[in-house]
Design an enzyme around this catalytic site. Structure first.
Site, PDB file in Angstrom:
ATOM      1  N   ASP A   1     -73.029 -82.933  11.749  1.00 38.22           N
ATOM      2  CA  ASP A   1     -72.259 -82.051  10.877  1.00 38.22           C
ATOM      3  C   ASP A   1     -70.994 -82.784  10.418  1.00 38.22           C
ATOM      4  OD1 ASP A   1     -70.993 -79.943   9.601  1.00 38.22           O
ATOM      5  OD2 ASP A   1     -71.548 -78.489  11.121  1.00 38.22           O
ATOM      6  N   ASP A   2     -70.949 -83.114   9.138  1.00 37.29           N
ATOM      7  CA  ASP A   2     -69.796 -83.786   8.516  1.00 37.29           C
ATOM      8  C   ASP A   2     -69.648 -85.253   8.902  1.00 37.29           C
ATOM      9  OD1 ASP A   2     -69.310 -81.289   7.467  1.00 37.29           O
ATOM     10  OD2 ASP A   2     -67.331 -81.030   8.356  1.00 37.29           O
TER      11      ASP A   2
ATOM     12  N   CYS B   1     -72.384 -77.221   4.314  1.00 43.43           N
ATOM     13  CA  CYS B   1     -73.163 -76.941   5.530  1.00 43.43           C
ATOM     14  C   CYS B   1     -74.435 -76.142   5.294  1.00 43.43           C
ATOM     15  CB  CYS B   1     -72.293 -76.177   6.528  1.00 43.43           C
ATOM     16  SG  CYS B   1     -70.823 -77.062   7.083  1.00 43.43           S
TER      17      CYS B   1
ATOM     18  N   LYS C   1     -76.351 -75.920  15.829  1.00 40.83           N
ATOM     19  CA  LYS C   1     -75.820 -75.067  14.769  1.00 40.83           C
ATOM     20  C   LYS C   1     -76.929 -74.628  13.819  1.00 40.83           C
ATOM     21  CE  LYS C   1     -72.831 -75.456  10.693  1.00 40.83           C
ATOM     22  NZ  LYS C   1     -71.787 -76.252  10.031  1.00 40.83           N
TER      23      LYS C   1
ATOM     24  N   HIS D   1     -76.652 -71.699  11.017  1.00 41.31           N
ATOM     25  CA  HIS D   1     -75.912 -71.528   9.756  1.00 41.31           C
ATOM     26  C   HIS D   1     -76.803 -71.207   8.555  1.00 41.31           C
ATOM     27  CE1 HIS D   1     -71.774 -72.650   7.842  1.00 41.31           C
ATOM     28  NE2 HIS D   1     -72.081 -71.363   7.739  1.00 41.31           N
TER      29      HIS D   1
ATOM     30  N   ASP E   1     -75.450 -83.607   7.519  1.00 38.12           N
ATOM     31  CA  ASP E   1     -75.616 -82.530   6.534  1.00 38.12           C
ATOM     32  C   ASP E   1     -74.823 -82.773   5.260  1.00 38.12           C
ATOM     33  OD1 ASP E   1     -73.067 -82.071   7.621  1.00 38.12           O
ATOM     34  OD2 ASP E   1     -73.310 -79.902   7.679  1.00 38.12           O
ATOM     35  N   ASN E   2     -73.787 -83.574   5.316  1.00 40.66           N
ATOM     36  CA  ASN E   2     -72.983 -83.915   4.131  1.00 40.66           C
ATOM     37  C   ASN E   2     -71.988 -84.983   4.543  1.00 40.66           C
ATOM     38  OD1 ASN E   2     -71.917 -80.680   4.799  1.00 40.66           O
ATOM     39  ND2 ASN E   2     -70.499 -82.366   5.188  1.00 40.66           N
TER      40      ASN E   2
ATOM     41  N   LYS F   1     -66.963 -84.558   1.686  1.00 37.36           N
ATOM     42  CA  LYS F   1     -67.540 -83.209   1.766  1.00 37.36           C
ATOM     43  C   LYS F   1     -67.012 -82.298   0.666  1.00 37.36           C
ATOM     44  CE  LYS F   1     -67.588 -79.222   4.928  1.00 37.36           C
ATOM     45  NZ  LYS F   1     -67.400 -78.796   6.328  1.00 37.36           N
TER      46      LYS F   1
END
Length: 448
Positions: free
Chosen positions: A43-44, A83, A136, A138, A273-274, A294
């Site tokens: 994540d990120d 996300c 996660k 989401h 994810d990004n 992001k």
């Protein structure tokens, strides 16, 4: 059994063991045992945050080795710089504009993953896989139908949305086991270890069927909570601590596979994810030589690390320079499992099995969807056209000039606008964007 193991882990008890498997081939004929699949989704995590991608101080020896043992993508993309939208695209093989909800869902969002979507987990489960999600989610939480167990996963342990959606701004966040709540507001320094261990426990279950493990880490999304054994250990500060703990998790998973003799029948994929959340400063990571991060459709927002490893099947030491994206794993993995791609909807992901064999793919357009799932840019071959730009930093890098054209092979940092030199390329890419917008408007979403 899983709930007891999870509670054990929260008390810092751990163990390792895995079941056995057999070697496989990339083109998996029907009737043969397909490979186990482990999909690791950060994540990120930015393009420049791993040693293998050039970071000078974050130590990632296990990911470096994974890249040496398999294939490292230099032009791998998430389908969104945010996300929720990126997770939708990964699990459905479809651009986020088809989701019917905004690019980020919040704890009280009324929509989520529509029941008509066909997820990667559902497809693999139909092929006989045991399916587990650890981390996660989401993709909606206000209705049970939005959660993992109702979307193809046999087992789930994790947070229903981002680790920053917590009190006092947001309600108490639940740590879930399946559809049940294990506890509220968990100690986030335990999360990476928890997700890793529950995934290993899931893989070790004595069952003849192959497994699909989807492990979407909570971090390095802010707030950063490294485990106690990693806190203060990285030369790159707290952000580095968190990334190095994720690297250690990769090493634990690979070591367990090796120990059980399963490595040659397991495909491991690693990506993000990004891009990095650069407005968070030192806590936000790095896109390396790419522009922005992001939330933007600049390369730093959507080009991410991508590593694939399958010893004995994917030749080691490959650097793959062909553009590919997270939606492609949907099509590729269903193909490996001998499953047909759904024909009652548009699936945007392509099949990467030729690339994994060392072959080539023809050029295809890739569309960059930004805030609100708005189409902002397109790439085909080396050329990328921005028709709209945005940035969480508030910067307008080219003083309002649009459209912007870049040759990403020569200029991956998007520094030199070539629109005036190549008007015919601008015209062609504008046409592709217009056609894509008309087509998606015409088809709509399951929520329409």
């Amino acid at each position: 059994m899983l709930q007891r193991t999870t509670v054990f882990l929260l008390l810092a008890i751990a163990g390792l063991a895995l079941l056995y498997g057999s070697a496989n081939t990339i083109d998996n004929p029907r009737g043969q045992q397909p490979p186990n699949i482990v999909l690791l989704f950060c994540d990120d995590l930015g393009y420049g945050d791993l040693h293998a991608y050039g970071h000078p101080t974050i130590a990632t020896p296990h990911l470096d080795q994974m890249a040496q043992d398999g294939m490292l993508f230099t032009q791998f993309y998430s389908a969104s710089p945010a996300c929720t939208a990126s997770r939708y695209a990964l699990l459905t093989g479809r651009y986020p504009v088809r989701s019917g909800f905004d690019w980020v869902l919040y704890p009280k969002s009324e929509r989520g993953l529509h029941r008509e979507e066909h997820t990667l987990a559902e497809g693999l489960k139909a092929a006989g896989y045991r399916t587990g999600c650890f981390g996660k989610w989401h993709l909606g939480s206000t209705q049970p139908g939005f959660l993992p167990l109702q979307n193809g996963f046999d087992t789930y342990v994790g947070l229903p949305y981002s680790n920053d959606m917590i009190p006092p701004k947001w309600p108490d966040i639940a740590l879930l086991s399946g559809n049940d709540t294990l506890g509220m507001n968990p100690d986030q320094s335990l999360l990476t270890g928890l997700y890793t261990q529950t995934a290993i426990d899931f893989m070790r279950e004595d069952a003849p069927s192959p497994f699909f493990v989807y492990l979407p880490f909570a971090m390095p999304h802010v707030p950063l909570y490294p485990g106690k054994d990693f806190e203060g250990q990285s030369r790159a500060g707290t952000y580095g601590d968190v990334v190095e703990e994720i690297d250690d998790a990769v090493g634990r998973i690979r070591a367990a596979l090796e120990e059980a003799g399963m490595a040659e029948n397991t495909l491991i994929l690693f990506t993000s994810d990004n891009g990095p959340w650069i407005i968070k400063g030192a806590d936000g990571g790095s896109a390396g030589h790419l522009r922005d991060g992001k939330g933007s459709t600049w390369e730093g927002g959507m080009r991410v690390p991508g590593i694939a490893c399958w010893p004995g099947t994917i030749a080691p030491g490959q650097v793959q320079r062909t553009p590919a994206n997270t939606m492609d794993w949907y099509t590729t993995l269903l193909g490996l499992a001998g499953q047909d791609i759904p024909e009652d909807r548009i699936v945007d992901g392509g099949d990467l099995r030729p690339l994994l064999r060392g072959e080539t793919l023809s050029d295809r357009p890739f569309f960059y969807y930004g805030p609100g799932n708005q189409l902002q840019a397109v790439r085909k071959g080396p050329w990328k056209l921005h028709r709209i730009t945005s940035s969480q930093t508030g910067l307008d890098y080219f003083d309002g000039k649009l459209p912007l054209l870049f040759n990403l092979n020569e200029d991956p940092g998007e520094r030199f606008d070539r629109s005036e030199q190549f008007p015919e390329v601008v015209t062609e890419l504008q046409r592709l964007m217009d056609e894509q917008m008309k087509a998606t408007d015409r088809v709509g979403t399951f929520w329409d």
